[in-house]
Design an enzyme around this catalytic site. Structure first.
Site, PDB file in Angstrom:
ATOM      1  NE  ARG A  37      17.278 -63.000  49.657  1.00  7.28           N
ATOM      2  CZ  ARG A  37      18.575 -63.265  49.628  1.00  7.28           C
ATOM      3  NH1 ARG A  37      19.250 -63.124  48.508  1.00  7.28           N
ATOM      4  NH2 ARG A  37      19.212 -63.651  50.710  1.00  7.28           N
ATOM      5  CE  LYS A 201      35.194 -74.525  55.130  1.00  2.00           C
ATOM      6  NZ  LYS A 201      35.674 -73.470  54.256  1.00  2.00           N
ATOM      7  N   GLY A 353      19.662 -68.729  54.083  1.00  8.93           N
ATOM      8  CA  GLY A 353      20.625 -69.574  53.388  1.00  8.93           C
ATOM      9  C   GLY A 353      20.088 -70.957  53.072  1.00  8.93           C
ATOM     10  N   GLY A 376      23.648 -64.761  55.819  1.00 11.94           N
ATOM     11  CA  GLY A 376      24.800 -64.138  56.487  1.00 11.94           C
ATOM     12  C   GLY A 376      24.369 -63.143  57.545  1.00 11.94           C
TER      13      GLY A 376
HETATM   14  P1  AMP Z   1      27.205 -73.619  55.249  1.00  8.12           P
HETATM   15  O1  AMP Z   1      27.325 -72.837  53.983  1.00  8.12           O
HETATM   16  O2  AMP Z   1      28.395 -73.579  56.111  1.00  8.12           O
HETATM   17  O3  AMP Z   1      25.900 -73.357  55.988  1.00  8.12           O
HETATM   18  O4  AMP Z   1      27.123 -75.141  54.798  1.00  8.12           O
HETATM   19  C1  AMP Z   1      26.147 -75.631  53.932  1.00  8.12           C
HETATM   20  C2  AMP Z   1      26.737 -76.801  53.236  1.00  8.12           C
HETATM   21  O5  AMP Z   1      27.177 -77.755  54.173  1.00  8.12           O
HETATM   22  C3  AMP Z   1      25.774 -77.513  52.323  1.00  8.12           C
HETATM   23  O6  AMP Z   1      26.165 -77.324  51.004  1.00  8.12           O
HETATM   24  C4  AMP Z   1      25.905 -78.979  52.730  1.00  8.12           C
HETATM   25  O7  AMP Z   1      26.023 -79.856  51.634  1.00  8.12           O
HETATM   26  C5  AMP Z   1      27.200 -78.975  53.517  1.00  8.12           C
HETATM   27  N1  AMP Z   1      27.274 -80.100  54.460  1.00  8.12           N
HETATM   28  C6  AMP Z   1      26.406 -80.408  55.428  1.00  8.12           C
HETATM   29  N2  AMP Z   1      26.777 -81.542  56.052  1.00  8.12           N
HETATM   30  C7  AMP Z   1      27.907 -81.958  55.481  1.00  8.12           C
HETATM   31  C8  AMP Z   1      28.789 -83.082  55.674  1.00  8.12           C
HETATM   32  N3  AMP Z   1      28.523 -83.988  56.617  1.00  8.12           N
HETATM   33  N4  AMP Z   1      29.875 -83.177  54.898  1.00  8.12           N
HETATM   34  C9  AMP Z   1      30.119 -82.254  53.955  1.00  8.12           C
HETATM   35  N5  AMP Z   1      29.348 -81.181  53.712  1.00  8.12           N
HETATM   36  C10 AMP Z   1      28.251 -81.042  54.452  1.00  8.12           C
END
Ligand code: AMP
Length: 396
Positions: A37, A201, A353, A376
């Site tokens: 950054r 999610k 991210g 984000g």
């Molecule tokens: P996000 O912040 O929503 O982009 O999610 C990123 C996070 O999703 C990372 O820390 C990953 O470890 C987690 N992640 C990815 N795949 C899985 C999974 N199958 N089960 C649980 N966590 C996951």
């Protein structure tokens, strides 16, 4: 192209220019562990200095929650930035950001000199876009430049509030580059256009999925969010991440993809284990996840399926890891997708991210067309939302 006034459209010689940067870098014991950054901010700063501007930099760092926290001081950033620029970056260490040190330093700045304010989030008004702090910041300078893409999706004093009290508001080169890459990819993509979404999610990416289904030729869903889609297709997912409230939504998205003729790809096999632990014994499940098993990565057939789906793509946007890539035993899916993108002849855009961190850590950074500095912000952009930090700049 972004139709906002840029640093090429302003006269800065002898003017005090307040520049909002994104210096929100990871720190470990006062040492910056990833300076991407800082490097990304250099073109704008160098341009303003070369043109004889008196440059006052500001940024937030972490979440000090409205009070001075020494471990979140920007002092290490001033030091490293001085080295990167090859000239001193004067640091104004005021606990209230715009205090006596900042005011004196700003007054004493000569053409081509640069200073940095303390962490803007030391002030509690910052994240509330409060007027008093916005005015304090504006009182230091004549012109405002926003180059902080990473916070462009937030309306805070240092990127939005301050603009009301400045006579000129422009965007920096980094902001321009981010918006041009993401904007072109989404609104004017060379086809086939493939989007890859992963991460934990569905709920945090609802609008992105919905918006992208109107734009892409293929949508790939991996990571934790895939299990809610698999459930919507009638599969059992054991103890995998599941958002029961979003099963119906996922089913709607599957239907929308069919109606629009968008190819929607969901994992056909997954790496499952009984515990959320790198050392837990694992196996490949293909439609037979047991009640006590959780899916932690995409399986080998899915890696091939996803790689084949991007092979002839001309534009690819990727946001979110394919599995729990922080655990080496469940990182293969994310690595496979990074490799697949590195190998193709396409515009490849990594939406900040975790996916940006993964691509950089795995050494594929220079194989991608653009790695966004804002997780984000790039997601909200992909949702089709206007970013307040961009909207606040003057039109050309
Ligand atoms: P996000 O912040 O929503 O982009 O999610 C990123 C996070 O999703 C990372 O820390 C990953 O470890 C987690 N992640 C990815 N795949 C899985 C999974 N199958 N089960 C649980 N966590 C996951």
């Amino acid at each position: 192209m972004l139709n906002k006034k840029s640093v090429d459209d302003i006269q800065v010689k002898g003017q005090k220019v307040l520049v909002r940067c994104d210096f929100n870098v990871p720190l470990q014991d006062g040492v910056i562990t990833d300076e991407n950054r800082l490097v990304a901010a250099l073109p704008t700063i160098k341009k303003l200095l070369a043109d004889g501007g008196r440059v006052i930099l500001c940024s937030h760092l972490g979440k000090p929650k409205g009070e001075p926290k020494p471990e979140l001081s920007l002092a290490p950033v001033a030091k490293r930035l001085s080295e990167l620029l090859g000239q001193e970056v004067i640091f104004a260490a005021d606990p209230d950001v715009v205090g006596p040190n900042a005011k004196a330093a700003a007054e004493a700045l000569k053409d081509g000199e640069v200073m940095l304010l303390e962490n803007t989030r030391y002030r509690k008004e910052e994240t509330k876009n409060g007027e008093e702090f916005s005015k304090d910041l504006a009182s230091l300078a004549d012109i405002f430049v926003n180059d902080a893409f990473g916070t462009a999706h937030r309306a805070h004093c240092s990127n939005v509030g301050v603009t009301k009290f400045m006579k000129e508001n422009a965007v920096g080169y980094l902001m321009q580059k981010e918006i041009d890459f993401l904007g072109n990819a989404v609104n004017n993509p060379e086809r086939p256009f493939v989007a890859i979404l992963g991460g934990s999610k569905v709920s945090s990416k609802i609008s992105v999925i919905n918006n992208l289904l109107d734009k892409v030729d293929t949508l790939i869903i991996g990571g934790g969010m895939a299990y809610t889609f698999m459930k919507a297709q009638g599969q059992e997912v054991g103890t995998s991440l599941l958002e029961a409230d979003y099963i119906e939504y996922s089913a709607d998205m599957i239907k929308k993809a069919e109606e629009k003729g968008v190819k929607l790809l969901i994992p056909v096999d997954t790496v499952v284990a009984k515990e959320f632990n790198n050392d837990a014994p694992s196996r490949i499940a293909e439609g037979d996840i047991q009640p006590d098993e959780m899916g932690l990565d995409i399986g080998p057939k899915t890696r091939e399926l996803f790689a084949a789906a991007v092979a002839d793509a001309k534009t690819v946007v990727w946001n979110g890891p394919m599995g729990v890539f922080e655990m080496p035993n469940f990182a293969a899916g994310t690595i496979a997708v990074a490799k697949a993108l590195a190998d193709i002849d396409a515009v490849t855009i990594i939406g900040g991210g975790d996916s940006a961190a993964a691509v950089n850590q795995l050494g594929f950074g220079d194989k991608m067309t653009h790695i966004s500095t804002g997780g984000g912000a790039s997601l909200e952009f992909l949702e089709g939302k206007e970013l307040p930090g961009v909207a606040a700049a003057d039109d050309k």
